[in-house]
Design an enzyme around this catalytic site. Structure first.
Site, PDB file in Angstrom:
ATOM      1  CB  THR A 141      -1.357  -0.146   1.247  1.00 32.24           C
ATOM      2  OG1 THR A 141      -1.860   1.262   1.341  1.00 32.24           O
ATOM      3  CG2 THR A 141      -0.401  -0.251   2.369  1.00 32.24           C
ATOM      4  CE1 TYR A 167      -3.479  -2.113   5.883  1.00 30.12           C
ATOM      5  CE2 TYR A 167      -3.573  -0.040   5.141  1.00 30.12           C
ATOM      6  CZ  TYR A 167      -3.179  -1.961   4.336  1.00 30.12           C
ATOM      7  OH  TYR A 167      -3.177  -1.779   3.358  1.00 30.12           O
ATOM      8  CE  LYS A 171      -0.187  -5.009   2.803  1.00 35.86           C
ATOM      9  NZ  LYS A 171      -0.616  -6.607   2.344  1.00 35.86           N
TER      10      LYS A 171
HETATM   11  P1  NAD Z   1     -10.138  -7.351   1.524  1.00 40.62           P
HETATM   12  O1  NAD Z   1      -9.968  -7.432   3.646  1.00 40.62           O
HETATM   13  O2  NAD Z   1     -11.010  -7.134   0.886  1.00 40.62           O
HETATM   14  O3  NAD Z   1      -9.568  -8.693   1.423  1.00 40.62           O
HETATM   15  C1  NAD Z   1      -8.361  -9.427   2.289  1.00 40.62           C
HETATM   16  C2  NAD Z   1      -8.471 -10.745   2.008  1.00 40.62           C
HETATM   17  O4  NAD Z   1      -7.529 -12.031   2.614  1.00 40.62           O
HETATM   18  C3  NAD Z   1      -9.847 -11.934   2.714  1.00 40.62           C
HETATM   19  O5  NAD Z   1     -10.533 -12.768   1.858  1.00 40.62           O
HETATM   20  C4  NAD Z   1      -9.778 -12.242   4.033  1.00 40.62           C
HETATM   21  O6  NAD Z   1     -10.399 -13.812   4.197  1.00 40.62           O
HETATM   22  C5  NAD Z   1      -8.322 -13.037   3.339  1.00 40.62           C
HETATM   23  N1  NAD Z   1      -7.531 -13.230   4.842  1.00 40.62           N
HETATM   24  C6  NAD Z   1      -6.971 -12.632   5.621  1.00 40.62           C
HETATM   25  N2  NAD Z   1      -6.663 -13.317   6.520  1.00 40.62           N
HETATM   26  C7  NAD Z   1      -6.141 -14.532   6.094  1.00 40.62           C
HETATM   27  C8  NAD Z   1      -5.213 -14.967   5.926  1.00 40.62           C
HETATM   28  N3  NAD Z   1      -4.323 -15.329   7.185  1.00 40.62           N
HETATM   29  N4  NAD Z   1      -5.026 -15.771   5.176  1.00 40.62           N
HETATM   30  C9  NAD Z   1      -6.210 -16.139   4.432  1.00 40.62           C
HETATM   31  N5  NAD Z   1      -5.957 -15.474   3.426  1.00 40.62           N
HETATM   32  C10 NAD Z   1      -6.449 -14.050   4.304  1.00 40.62           C
HETATM   33  O7  NAD Z   1      -8.825  -6.915   1.445  1.00 40.62           O
HETATM   34  P2  NAD Z   1      -8.295  -6.064  -0.044  1.00 40.62           P
HETATM   35  O8  NAD Z   1      -8.835  -4.717  -0.031  1.00 40.62           O
HETATM   36  O9  NAD Z   1      -8.799  -6.563  -1.027  1.00 40.62           O
HETATM   37  O10 NAD Z   1      -7.116  -5.964  -0.048  1.00 40.62           O
HETATM   38  C11 NAD Z   1      -5.626  -6.431  -0.890  1.00 40.62           C
HETATM   39  C12 NAD Z   1      -4.336  -6.980  -0.455  1.00 40.62           C
HETATM   40  O11 NAD Z   1      -4.288  -4.954  -0.778  1.00 40.62           O
HETATM   41  C13 NAD Z   1      -4.411  -6.235   1.055  1.00 40.62           C
HETATM   42  O12 NAD Z   1      -2.785  -6.749   1.424  1.00 40.62           O
HETATM   43  C14 NAD Z   1      -4.126  -5.066   0.862  1.00 40.62           C
HETATM   44  O13 NAD Z   1      -3.470  -4.582   2.045  1.00 40.62           O
HETATM   45  C15 NAD Z   1      -4.017  -4.356  -0.295  1.00 40.62           C
HETATM   46  N6  NAD Z   1      -4.108  -3.131  -0.181  1.00 40.62           N
HETATM   47  C16 NAD Z   1      -5.414  -2.555  -0.131  1.00 40.62           C
HETATM   48  C17 NAD Z   1      -5.752  -1.402  -1.308  1.00 40.62           C
HETATM   49  C18 NAD Z   1      -7.538  -1.146  -1.266  1.00 40.62           C
HETATM   50  O14 NAD Z   1      -7.838   0.316  -1.357  1.00 40.62           O
HETATM   51  N7  NAD Z   1      -8.239  -2.040  -0.579  1.00 40.62           N
HETATM   52  C19 NAD Z   1      -5.116   0.131  -1.368  1.00 40.62           C
HETATM   53  C20 NAD Z   1      -3.491  -0.805  -1.112  1.00 40.62           C
HETATM   54  C21 NAD Z   1      -2.982  -1.387  -0.452  1.00 40.62           C
END
Ligand code: NAD
Ligand code: TYD
Length: 363
Positions: A141, A167, A171
Site C-alpha cells: 500500500t 495497519y 504492511k
Molecule cells: P480485503 O480485506 O477485501 O480482503 C482480504 C482477503 O484476505 C479476504 O478475502 C480475507 O479472507 C483474506 N485473508 C485475511 N487473512 C487471511 C489469512 N490469514 N490467510 C488467508 N487469507 C486471509 O482486502 P483488499 O482491499 O482486497 O486488499 C488486498 C490487498 O491489497 C491487501 O494486502 C491490502 O493491504 C492491499 N491494499 C489494498 C488497498 C485498498 O484500497 N483496498 C490499497 C492498497 C493496498
C-alpha cells in the site's frame, strides 16, 4: 517442463476472496486463462460470492486456509507447482487496526513471513528454468510512506517509510521482509504499493461502498474530521492490469508504485456519489443525498494526504490507469445498484452461509 509449459502453470493467489483479490482472480482467468489456486481464510472480508461467476470453472481452485498454516501452503506448492505467488491476503482496514491491532500483526507480518518461508523452501529446490522464472509478488500500500502535506511531491519508490497506523506499520513490516528475501536469498520477489482502490465487490466498511449503501438506506454519511483528507483513487481493474504487467515484466527485487492519478478530497468523493445517486435514483425519498452528510469525530492519527508518483511503472512497463474517477465512480455506484442480493447477503452476514451451500464439496 519447458519454458512454454511453465507459462501455463498455475499461479497461487492468497486472499483471492477479498475485494481486490477476487477482481484479480476473475480478470486473470479471463485475460490470461491459466489456472489460479486461490488460498483464502475467509475472514469477515472474504466472500465467495465475489467469485460466483467462476463457479464450475476448472481454472479456479479454491482452498480455504490460513497463510499462517505452513502445512497447507507446503501442500499447495507441492501439488500445484505454481509459477508465481500473488500475495493479497491481509487485514486491510485502518479503523479495525486502531481498535484491534493484533490480527494485523498475526496476518500481515507473521502470515507474510510464513508464506515467504514456504515459498523459499519450494523455490530453492526448483530446477531451471522454473527457478529463475518463479515470482513472489507482494501487494502492498501507499500508506507505508506516511502522510503528505498539500504541497509535498507525491510518493516515489524511494520515499522513506513512515507508517502511522497499526495497519500501515504491519504492511511496512511485511514489505521489509519481502525485500530481505531478495537481498539475502536472491528469491525473485516483486512488491507493488498501490493507492486506495474502489470498484465492484468492495466490503462496505471502506469509504466508497459505505457511503453508497448508507445513502441508499437514508442513513447518515459519516465524514471524518473536516473531510479534506486526500486519497488517490485507483479503479480496481486498473490495479489488476498493473499487477499482471509487474508479474510479466517487473524486475525482481524492485518495487513499483501504482496509483490512479485521481487525487480527491474525501468530501468531494462523498458529494460525487450523492449527485450520481440523485440522478440514478431520482425517485428516492432521500434526495438530495448530500443532505445525509454528517461530519464525525476524526480517526486518530488520520493521514492527511496520499499521492502516488507512477513514473517508474509507466516508464518501465508502459502502464498507466485507464479509468478516470468520473467514469469509475459512476460504474461503481451502478454496480452496487445492480447487485442488491450481494449487498443484502453482506449486510445480513448470509454470505458466510453461501460458502457451505455452494462450495462444500469443492475444496
Ligand atoms: P480485503 O480485506 O477485501 O480482503 C482480504 C482477503 O484476505 C479476504 O478475502 C480475507 O479472507 C483474506 N485473508 C485475511 N487473512 C487471511 C489469512 N490469514 N490467510 C488467508 N487469507 C486471509 O482486502 P483488499 O482491499 O482486497 O486488499 C488486498 C490487498 O491489497 C491487501 O494486502 C491490502 O493491504 C492491499 N491494499 C489494498 C488497498 C485498498 O484500497 N483496498 C490499497 C492498497 C493496498
Ligand atoms: P478508507 O476507505 O477506510 O481507506 P484508508 O483509510 O485506507 O485510506 O478511508 C478512505 C478515507 O475516507 C480516509 O481518509 C478515511 C475517510 N473515511 C471517512 O471519512 N468516513 C468513513 O466512514 C470511512 C470508512 C472513511
Amino acid at each position: 517442463m519447458t519454458q512454454t509449459d511453465n507459462h501455463n502453470a498455475p499461479i497461487l493467489v492468497t486472499g483471492g476472496a477479498g475485494f481486490i483479490g477476487s477482481n484479480f482472480v476473475t480478470s486473470w482467468i479471463s485475460n490470461v486463462g491459466t489456472p489460479v489456486v486461490n488460498l483464502d481464510k475467509l475472514t469477515y472480508a472474504g466472500n465467495l460470492e465475489n467469485l460466483a461467476q467462476l463457479q464450475g470453472n476448472p481454472h479456479h481452485i479454491f482452498v480455504q486456509g490460513d497463510i499462517n498454516d505452513r502445512k497447507v501452503i507446503d501442500q499447495l506448492l507441492a501439488a500445484h507447482q505454481p509459477r508465481a505467488i500473488v500475495h493479497f491476503a491481509a487485514e486491510s482496514h485502518v479503523d479495525r487496526s486502531i481498535h484491534g491491532p493484533e490480527d494485523f500483526v498475526v496476518t500481515n507480518v507473521n502470515g507474510t513471513f510464513h508464506l515467504l518461508e514456504a515459498a523459499r523452501a519450494h523455490w530453492s529446490k526448483l530446477p531451471e528454468p522454473q527457478k529463475t522464472d518463479f515470482r513472489f509478488l507482494h501487494v502492498s500500500t501507499d500508506e507505508v510512506y506516511g502522510s503528505l502535506s498539500a504541497t509535498d511531491p507525491a510518493f516515489t519508490e524511494t520515499t522513506p517509510y513512515a507508517p502511522n497506523s497499526p495497519y500501515s506499520a504491519s504492511k511496512a513490516a511485511s514489505d521489509h521482509l519481502v525485500r530481505a528475501y531478495f537481498h539475502t536469498y536472491h528469491m525473485p520477489v516483486l512488491t507493488t504499493n498501490c493507492s486506495n482502490n474502489y470498484g465492484p465487490f468492495q466490503f462496505p466498511e471502506k469509504l466508497i461502498p459505505l457511503i453508497i449503501l448508507n445513502a441508499l438506506a437514508g442513513k447518515p454519511l459519516p465524514v471524518y474530521g473536516d473531510g479534506l483528507n486526500v486519497r488517490d483513487w485507483l479503479f480496481v481493474l486498473d490495479h489488476c492490469d498493473a499487477i499482471r504487467e509487474v508479474l510479466k515484466a517487473g524486475r525482481p527485487g524492485e518495487t513499483y508504485n501504482i496509483g490512479g492519478n485521481s487525487e480527491m478530497k474525501n468530501i468531494d468523493v462523498v458529494k460525487a456519489i450523492c449527485s450520481i445517486l440523485d440522478e440514478l435514483r431520482s425517485n428516492s425519498p432521500h434526495r438530495p443525498h448530500a443532505s445525509l452528510i454528517q461530519y464525525v469525530k476524526d480517526r486518530p492519527g488520520h493521514d492527511r494526504r496520499y499521492a502516488m508518483d507512477i513514473t517508474k511503472i509507466n516508464r518501465e512497463l508502459s502502464w498507466s490507469p485507464k479509468c478516470s474517477f468520473t467514469d469509475g465512480i459512476r460504474a461503481t455506484v451502478q454496480w452496487y445498484l445492480d447487485h442488491s442480493t450481494w449487498i443484502a447477503h453482506v449486510a445480513s452476514g448470509e454470505y458466510r452461509n453461501w460458502v457451505e451451500a455452494n462450495y462444500a464439496k469443492r475444496g
